[in-house]
Design a protein around this motif. Structure first.
Motif, PDB file in Angstrom:
ATOM      1  N   THR A 116      42.431  33.773  49.906  1.00  0.00           N
ATOM      2  CA  THR A 116      41.561  34.285  48.890  1.00  0.00           C
ATOM      3  C   THR A 116      40.262  33.618  49.091  1.00  0.00           C
ATOM      4  O   THR A 116      39.651  33.034  48.387  1.00  0.00           O
ATOM      5  CB  THR A 116      42.180  33.925  47.620  1.00  0.00           C
TER       6      THR A 116
ATOM      7  N   PHE B 218      40.671  38.567  50.889  1.00  0.00           N
ATOM      8  CA  PHE B 218      40.526  39.156  49.555  1.00  0.00           C
ATOM      9  C   PHE B 218      41.867  39.654  49.021  1.00  0.00           C
ATOM     10  O   PHE B 218      41.959  40.691  48.392  1.00  0.00           O
ATOM     11  CB  PHE B 218      39.477  40.266  49.586  1.00  0.00           C
TER      12      PHE B 218
ATOM     13  N   THR C  73      45.171  44.989  45.010  1.00  0.00           N
ATOM     14  CA  THR C  73      44.224  43.994  45.497  1.00  0.00           C
ATOM     15  C   THR C  73      43.034  44.724  46.120  1.00  0.00           C
ATOM     16  O   THR C  73      42.997  45.939  46.176  1.00  0.00           O
ATOM     17  CB  THR C  73      44.895  43.053  46.509  1.00  0.00           C
ATOM     18  N   GLY C  74      42.051  43.961  46.601  1.00  0.00           N
ATOM     19  CA  GLY C  74      40.809  44.559  47.085  1.00  0.00           C
ATOM     20  C   GLY C  74      40.938  45.189  48.455  1.00  0.00           C
ATOM     21  O   GLY C  74      41.817  44.845  49.242  1.00  0.00           O
TER      22      GLY C  74
ATOM     23  N   LYS D 188      40.666  45.450  41.934  1.00  0.00           N
ATOM     24  CA  LYS D 188      41.552  44.323  41.634  1.00  0.00           C
ATOM     25  C   LYS D 188      41.271  43.749  40.248  1.00  0.00           C
ATOM     26  O   LYS D 188      42.194  43.541  39.454  1.00  0.00           O
ATOM     27  CB  LYS D 188      41.383  43.243  42.706  1.00  0.00           C
ATOM     28  N   ASN D 189      40.010  43.479  39.955  1.00  0.00           N
ATOM     29  CA  ASN D 189      39.674  42.814  38.693  1.00  0.00           C
ATOM     30  C   ASN D 189      39.606  43.755  37.505  1.00  0.00           C
ATOM     31  O   ASN D 189      39.714  43.316  36.359  1.00  0.00           O
ATOM     32  CB  ASN D 189      38.340  42.079  38.830  1.00  0.00           C
TER      33      ASN D 189
ATOM     34  N   ASN E  84      36.475  35.330  46.951  1.00  0.00           N
ATOM     35  CA  ASN E  84      36.602  34.939  45.544  1.00  0.00           C
ATOM     36  C   ASN E  84      35.322  34.327  45.012  1.00  0.00           C
ATOM     37  O   ASN E  84      35.207  33.129  44.948  1.00  0.00           O
ATOM     38  CB  ASN E  84      37.717  33.910  45.378  1.00  0.00           C
TER      39      ASN E  84
ATOM     40  N   ASP F  90      37.055  32.175  40.487  1.00  0.00           N
ATOM     41  CA  ASP F  90      38.038  32.489  39.460  1.00  0.00           C
ATOM     42  C   ASP F  90      37.383  32.291  38.095  1.00  0.00           C
ATOM     43  O   ASP F  90      37.675  32.994  37.138  1.00  0.00           O
ATOM     44  CB  ASP F  90      39.267  31.595  39.602  1.00  0.00           C
TER      45      ASP F  90
ATOM     46  N   GLY G 201      33.226  40.837  47.060  1.00  0.00           N
ATOM     47  CA  GLY G 201      34.515  40.175  47.171  1.00  0.00           C
ATOM     48  C   GLY G 201      35.687  41.117  47.024  1.00  0.00           C
ATOM     49  O   GLY G 201      36.789  40.688  46.686  1.00  0.00           O
ATOM     50  N   SER G 202      35.461  42.415  47.275  1.00  0.00           N
ATOM     51  CA  SER G 202      36.534  43.411  47.157  1.00  0.00           C
ATOM     52  C   SER G 202      37.261  43.274  45.824  1.00  0.00           C
ATOM     53  O   SER G 202      38.489  43.289  45.756  1.00  0.00           O
ATOM     54  CB  SER G 202      37.523  43.265  48.326  1.00  0.00           C
ATOM     55  N   SER G 203      36.468  43.127  44.759  1.00  0.00           N
ATOM     56  CA  SER G 203      37.042  42.782  43.455  1.00  0.00           C
ATOM     57  C   SER G 203      37.077  43.924  42.453  1.00  0.00           C
ATOM     58  O   SER G 203      37.654  43.771  41.377  1.00  0.00           O
ATOM     59  CB  SER G 203      36.239  41.622  42.841  1.00  0.00           C
TER      60      SER G 203
ATOM     61  N   ASP H 206      31.883  41.853  35.341  1.00  0.00           N
ATOM     62  CA  ASP H 206      33.249  41.764  35.856  1.00  0.00           C
ATOM     63  C   ASP H 206      34.103  41.032  34.826  1.00  0.00           C
ATOM     64  O   ASP H 206      33.750  39.921  34.409  1.00  0.00           O
ATOM     65  CB  ASP H 206      33.250  41.016  37.185  1.00  0.00           C
TER      66      ASP H 206
END
Length: 760
Positions: free
Chosen positions: A5, A630, A726-727, A152-153, A8, A11, A147-149, A137
């Motif tokens: 990860t 990611f 996931t991303g 995922k997020n 990121n 976090d 972050g390819s989020s 986010d």
């Protein structure tokens, strides 16, 4: 199964950064919270369930709704009002909290929300959000596409937004029919009641808005999904394929002027003297302005009626640049310096005992060189700024494709001297970016604001679009850093790694940014070492050097994994070959039972490619690599050949483990695009070099990108999973180059140790 990860950012962001962002929005909070209920109802009733109609409508809904809703503990990121608009004809417009610049979140996020809303997908549209706190986010606490989020997020967030909106629609229908809400059900944009009664979402939208926003909702069992997981065409496909899609560069406003900026040839240089007479004589040129630039530099902006006049004016400038006080980086000297540093130990990331190197039966010594890389998106950088009003009442409006609208709003506010609540950020579709539109220094936004401010001082009141040319973009800095790796590996006769001593040299992309306090620890930039060591259980000593040079650097699609995956996966292959073992079997053995997703992705790619079972054409070889970035694992099995001194990539089979696949069609597109970008790192000419501080490349004629003739066939296979997604915007890139290199090694006996490939 669908066929065809790390970065990121954090976090948890530093509290100070979050506080700064929210303080900047504080005045808007106060203004919106004072909105009168009657005025609010008048606005929203005009267009149906008008959620997100103006800044911080979430606050306004709390005022307009019941006491229960007003007392809700929900955050702005959890309120449907900022994300869902249901028109009277039933059309559902979903606002996305990210920039879409090709990765497909303008479809993926609406799919998630529409699933829990039980919307009619045929009536779903999407639009970008802005710098409103609602669009931060939900995990990182800031506005960010990176972050390819995104999926995922925001997976749970958008599911809950859809479920809350659906609950409010059902409650409105229950009130109208005088029945218990539990007796009702929904299906494709309709609430269905006793006796077959039906009310469309558009009919209920206005009344639903007045219902309390439920804090807790029950989400669907994934077995009930009818939108998520289904291959779905992108909502923007028609506009993009027909040429109708508008990007930031396409912004057109009444009387708008266009500016281009002459940048110093060496980063952070300044103007010594200027002769602008010829430029001012160009028809259409309105002003020639000296403006401050990024990193303490200075440039000259030519403002004109259209791009061509502005460019001709810039070409006519006679500028004498002062570069006497700035470092002039030379790539050859830099490489020599990096190689010397790589022979010494730096700041430690891992500190395993490497004394077995001295007595190891077999040893591998390797040095790897990676150049600077430009982002080179198809849409060059641009930002349009319109100023109005005077003094404390000055207002600003910006149009651009930005990955960080919150930080860019703060930066623009500071440059323009405009209060944040008086600045409106219009996030536009962007034609690529790969990290370049998400820069902590907001360099191109700051530049555009400086130009607009200077133009206004010069008496120009029209909006100004500052536009970079392709040459400006490629020569303009913020590159993927140059790196040198040195590895010393000791192993036994069976291929067991006894010790691995590793040094990386490269600039930190985090140093000096707001992310430094929590992403640089003990002198190690976390982005540089991501992807090292894992998933292999290796006794590794890993240290880094972060030299400081006058070359701006930034994350580039897949960040540190652009080089760490290459080093790890080519060396793992070499270790396997030295022990006489099949590289796939060697990897599977090293995974053991600890890395089931790596195992699944690799086995999927192997089985679908025919590796080890199918005979390849003469002169071709297999290459394999697998890498996690990611939180997503991608494995490639490739077929390649070498024609003379030219490596050729013929076919790629991908095994992807990204947990639940929201839109398999989008995943396939992302893997194909990332694989092609990974290939771009391998092609001769894919490097940014400097001579006496000046970047030597300027356009696609001397900075190589893949052409259609370079594109291999790419087959994509997705491992089935019901776990939270996931991303995927970046993970498809890292394993391509090492898989290609491993095929070359089988053909030539040596994997290339330098990118781009140089086969003598």
């Amino acid at each position: 199964m669908y066929t065809s990860t790390p970065f990121n950012i954090a976090d948890q962001l530093p509290k100070g950064l979050q506080a700064l962002m929210y303080r900047a929005q504080g005045a808007m909070d106060n203004e919106a919270s004072g909105l009168q209920r009657r005025s609010f109802l008048k606005v929203v009733s005009a267009s149906g369930f008008a959620l997100g109609a103006f800044p911080l409508l979430t606050q306004a809904q709390a005022q307009a709704a019941t006491p229960a809703a007003a007392a809700s503990a929900l955050k702005p990121t959890q309120q449907p009002s900022a994300f869902v608009h249901i028109a009277k004809d039933g059309t559902v417009t979903v606002t996305i909290n990210r920039l879409d610049f090709g990765q497909g979140v303008q479809t993926g996020l609406p799919m998630i929300l529409a699933e829990e809303l039980d919307a009619d997908w045929r009536l779903v549209k999407s639009q970008h959000g802005n710098a409103d706190p609602a669009y931060a986010d939900p995990v990182m606490g800031m506005h960010l596409t990176g972050g390819s989020s995104a999926i995922k997020n925001s997976y749970t967030q958008y599911r809950e937004l859809g479920a809350r909106t659906r609950a409010m629609l059902v409650a409105a229908a229950a009130a109208q029919w005088g029945v218990d809400a539990s007796s009702l059900r929904t299906r494709e944009g309709v609430v269905i009641g006793p006796g077959g009664k039906r009310l469309g979402y558009g009919e209920l939208a206005e009344a639903a808005m007045l219902q309390p926003v439920p804090e807790k909702v029950t989400l669907k069992d994934p077995k009930q999904f009818r939108i998520i997981g289904k291959p779905t065409g992108r909502l923007d496909a028609r506009a993009k394929s027909s040429g109708g899609q508008s990007y930031g560069i396409d912004t057109r406003l009444p009387g708008m002027l266009t500016a281009v900026v002459a940048h110093p040839p060496v980063f952070a240089g300044k103007v010594k003297s200027l002769d602008d007479a010829a430029a001012r004589a160009v028809p259409g040129v309105k002003a020639v302005l000296r403006v401050p630039l990024d990193r303490g530099g200075e440039g000259v902006a030519v403002v004109a009626e259209g791009y061509w006049a502005a460019k001709q004016g810039r070409d006519a400038l006679k500028v004498d640049w002062d570069t006497s006080t700035v470092e002039k980086v030379d790539s050859a000297q830099q490489l020599a310096s990096y190689r010397a540093l790589a022979q010494t130990s730096g700041a430690l990331k891992y500190n395993a005992d490497v004394s077995p190197l001295a007595t190891a039966p077999k040893k591998i010594s390797a040095e790897f060189v990676f150049p600077y890389l430009a982002h080179a998106p198809m849409e060059p950088l641009n930002c349009t700024v319109q100023l109005s009003g005077q003094g404390a009442d000055t207002k600003a409006e910006l149009w651009l494709g930005t990955q960080m609208p919150g930080l860019d709003t703060l930066a623009a506010s500071q440059v323009l001297g405009v209060a944040p609540q008086n600045l409106k950020m219009n996030v536009q579709m962007a034609g690529g970016g790969f990290g370049r539109r998400g820069i902590p220094s907001s360099d191109y936004v700051v530049e555009a604001c400086a130009v607009a401010k200077a133009a206004r001082t010069a008496g120009l009141t029209a909006a100004v679009r500052t536009l970079w040319s392709r040459e400006d973009d490629i020569k303009g800095g913020y590159y993927r850093p140059m790196h040198v790796h040195r590895a010393e590996i000791g192993l036994d006769a069976q291929g067991k790694i006894l010790a691995w001593d590793h040094v990386i040299v490269g600039q930190s992309i985090i140093a000096g940014s707001p992310f430094e306090p929590f992403m640089v620890k003990d002198g190690v930039d976390a982005t540089m070492v991501e992807g090292m060591k894992e998933p292999y259980d290796i006794p590794m000593r890993l240290s880094v050097h972060h030299p400081k040079l006058n070359v701006p650097v930034l994350w580039w699609r897949s960040v540190g994994s652009t080089h760490t995956a290459y080093v790890m996966e080519t060396l793992i292959d070499e270790v396997a070959r030295s022990a006489g073992q099949d590289p796939v079997a060697y990897r599977l053995q090293r995974f053991g039972d600890k890395h089931p997703r790596h195992r699944a992705a690799l086995q999927l790619a192997v089985s679908k490619s025919g590796y080890g079972k199918r005979t390849l054409a003469a002169g071709r070889a297999w290459g394999v690599a697998v890498h996690e970035s990611f939180n997503t694992v991608v494995a490639y099995v490739v077929e390649a050949s070498v024609k003379g001194t030219t490596p050729v990539l013929h076919a790629v089979t991908a095994g992807v483990h990204c947990n639940l696949a929201i839109n398999p069609t989008s995943i396939e597109a992302q893997i194909q695009g990332a694989a092609l970008m990974g290939l771009s790192m391998c092609l001769p000419g894919a490097a940014i070099t400097l001579k006496e501080g000046v970047v030597e490349q300027s356009n696609f004629g001397d900075y190589q990108v893949p052409r259609i003739t370079d594109m291999p066939t790419v087959a994509v296979f997705i491992a089935p999973s019901a776990d939270a997604p996931t991303g995927l915007g970046e993970p498809g890139l890292p394993p391509l180059a090492p898989a290609f290199a491993n095929a070359i090694a089988k053909l030539t006996g040596q994997a290339p140790r330098e990118l781009p490939f140089k086969l003598a």
